[in-house]
Design an enzyme around this catalytic site. Structure first.
Site, PDB file in Angstrom:
ATOM      1  NE  ARG A  21     -68.876 -98.940  46.638  1.00 18.51           N
ATOM      2  CZ  ARG A  21     -67.993 -98.864  45.651  1.00 18.51           C
ATOM      3  NH1 ARG A  21     -66.824 -98.361  45.854  1.00 18.51           N
ATOM      4  NH2 ARG A  21     -68.308 -99.292  44.448  1.00 18.51           N
ATOM      5  CB  SER A 135     -66.142 -92.673  25.996  1.00 15.81           C
ATOM      6  OG  SER A 135     -65.894 -92.829  27.362  1.00 15.81           O
ATOM      7  CB  SER A 187     -58.370 -91.961  40.062  1.00 14.93           C
ATOM      8  OG  SER A 187     -59.419 -92.874  39.872  1.00 14.93           O
ATOM      9  CG  HIS A 215     -57.521 -88.134  39.968  1.00 18.73           C
ATOM     10  ND1 HIS A 215     -57.657 -88.369  41.323  1.00 18.73           N
ATOM     11  CD2 HIS A 215     -58.674 -88.567  39.392  1.00 18.73           C
ATOM     12  CE1 HIS A 215     -58.819 -88.947  41.547  1.00 18.73           C
ATOM     13  NE2 HIS A 215     -59.467 -89.079  40.408  1.00 18.73           N
ATOM     14  CB  THR A 243     -62.368 -81.753  41.277  1.00 19.74           C
ATOM     15  OG1 THR A 243     -63.170 -81.682  42.458  1.00 19.74           O
ATOM     16  CG2 THR A 243     -60.987 -82.252  41.672  1.00 19.74           C
ATOM     17  CE  LYS A 246     -61.121 -86.341  42.810  1.00 15.73           C
ATOM     18  NZ  LYS A 246     -61.737 -87.213  43.826  1.00 15.73           N
ATOM     19  CB  THR A 276     -78.464 -74.344  45.828  1.00 20.05           C
ATOM     20  OG1 THR A 276     -79.887 -74.423  45.989  1.00 20.05           O
ATOM     21  CG2 THR A 276     -77.914 -73.232  46.699  1.00 20.05           C
ATOM     22  CB  THR A 361     -63.411 -99.744  42.195  1.00 19.30           C
ATOM     23  OG1 THR A 361     -64.569 -99.591  43.016  1.00 19.30           O
ATOM     24  CG2 THR A 361     -62.784 -98.393  41.981  1.00 19.30           C
TER      25      THR A 361
END
Ligand code: PMP
Length: 403
Positions: A21, A135, A187, A215, A243, A246, A276, A361
């Site tokens: 990558r 799943s 995604s 997403h 999230t 995004k 934290t 991926t």
């Protein structure tokens, strides 16, 4: 063999497979996005075409203002884990905002979407004795890691196939706690799960439903509550995960659900307890972004317009892309070397930044460029991109799609 040699051997193998990558060195500038300063090779300024700051909220003056103001007023870090001095008022307010967004009793904020999936699924799978997690085959790595860590039994059902899910659920008796885990917008292909059918099947077997709307939050539904909100199905999902990194342009992840479910995860998840808390300023900025997108349609409308425009122009030139109902446009190359070559030429010669997506991926033979048009891409940006792709299609003798 010394450690350096061991490290290098594995990196060389990765390079030989074409899977090494490359990380860009970019600097975002307020008011310029999606144009960014490029510190790596190529032009000094490039246009980003693969950002997950889908709506440009990371550049929104109110979101920036909240982060700056709270940093000045409260300082930088949270100063502790959530239960040892780290819970700031901004975390509490953000969790209330998120619970309201999804019509749930409570919410919990984590360090990232990755951590929220990992922590919630590992806790549910390990703390519910005898649980089985069902799943979807294309679930994100963060969900897979959480499920693996839980050591619960897993059944992988065929992607987006409620009938296969039904068959697999039928193999277990009513006493077995069952968790059906899936995403809304996937995604890499940009396809969307048949949420209602999945909920019907899950209900018939008394299973709880766990959806990753990473997403989708901010972009779908009248208040940005995701695809489940758009379809009026939020109350049929036991746990909604999202999230803040995004479409909300900030950082952090969350889950929402009943008060008991959130209390359960809060009380047992090591990924929530032993780390934290996110900085209060980040929580405050994220809350402003969530609040803004609850009432503002401008960003979503403009994003949809630019997505439709890019699709239309790709079609007009016969450039093949996946036909899906989302904002993600995968342009199919089908070869890892050509995929990297095209991405390199786009960057070096046209100032267009898009990361090539190769195996592992996505499956071999489906290598692609994944474009995410946003409200801040201009029509001229889109024309420039399509002209560059068209030239490369000719140069590389790639097949055209027939209308
Ligand atoms: N779920 C899915 C489906 C994702 O694609 C990602 C990240 N790309 C995550 C979770 C993790 O979210 P975050 O980036 O906030 O860690």
């Amino acid at each position: 063999m010394d450690f350096e040699t061991r490290f290098r051997a594995q990196l060389d193998a990765l390079r030989d497979e074409g899977n090494y990558r490359i990380f860009a060195d970019l600097e975002r500038q307020v008011g310029q996005f999606p144009k960014v300063r490029n510190h790596g090779s190529g032009p000094d300024e490039v246009t980003v075409w693969c950002s997950n700051d889908y709506l440009g909220m990371g550049q929104h003056p109110d979101v920036i203002g909240a982060m700056v103001d709270v940093t000045r007023a409260s300082g930088t870090g949270a100063g502790g884990t959530r239960n040892i001095s780290g819970t700031a008022h901004q975390h509490v307010a953000l969790e209330e905002e998120l619970a309201d967004l999804h019509g749930k009793e409570d919410a919990l904020v984590f360090s990232s979407g990755y951590v929220s999936n990992w922590a919630a699924l590992s806790t549910l799978g390990s703390r519910l004795p005898g649980a089985v997690i069902f799943s979807d085959a294309l679930n994100h790595a963060s969900m897979i890691e959480g499920m693996r860590h839980s050591r619960a039994r897993r059944e992988i059902w065929t992607h987006n196939d409620p009938e296969d899910l039904d068959r697999r659920l039928s193999a277990y008796g009513p006493e077995v706690p069952k968790i059906v885990a899936f995403e809304s917008v996937y995604s890499m292909d940009g396809d969307i799960a048949p949420i209602e059918e999945i909920c019907d099947v899950a209900d018939a077997h008394g299973a709880m439903t766990y959806i990753d709307e990473v997403h989708a939050v901010g972009m779908y539904g009248p208040r940005g509550g995701g695809v489940a909100e758009e379809l009026g199905l939020m109350d049929r999902i036991t746990l909604i995960e999202g999230t803040l990194g995004k479409a909300y342009g900030c950082f952090g992840g969350y889950i929402t659900g009943s008060a008991a479910l959130c209390d359960f995860v809060r009380s047992f998840a090591s990924g929530f307890i032993f780390t934290t808390a996110i900085p209060p300023a980040v929580a405050a900025a994220a809350r402003v972004a969530v609040k803004h997108l609850k009432s503002s349609e401008i960003e979503r409308m403009r994003q949809r317009r630019q997505v439709a425009r890019l699709r239309r122009l790709l079609d007009a030139h016969g450039i093949p892309h996946m036909d899906n109902p989302s904002h993600i446009i995968p342009v199919m190359i089908g070869d890892p070397v050509k995929c990297r070559f095209i991405a390199d030429v786009l960057m070096q010669e046209h100032g267009i930044y898009v990361q090539p997506i190769n195996y592992p991926t996505v499956p071999k033979g489906t290598e692609r460029l994944r474009f995410t048009p946003g409200p801040l891409h201009t029509d001229a940006d889109i024309d420039h991109l399509v002209a560059a792709l068209n030239g490369l299609w000719k140069q590389c003798a790639l097949a055209r799609a027939v209308a």
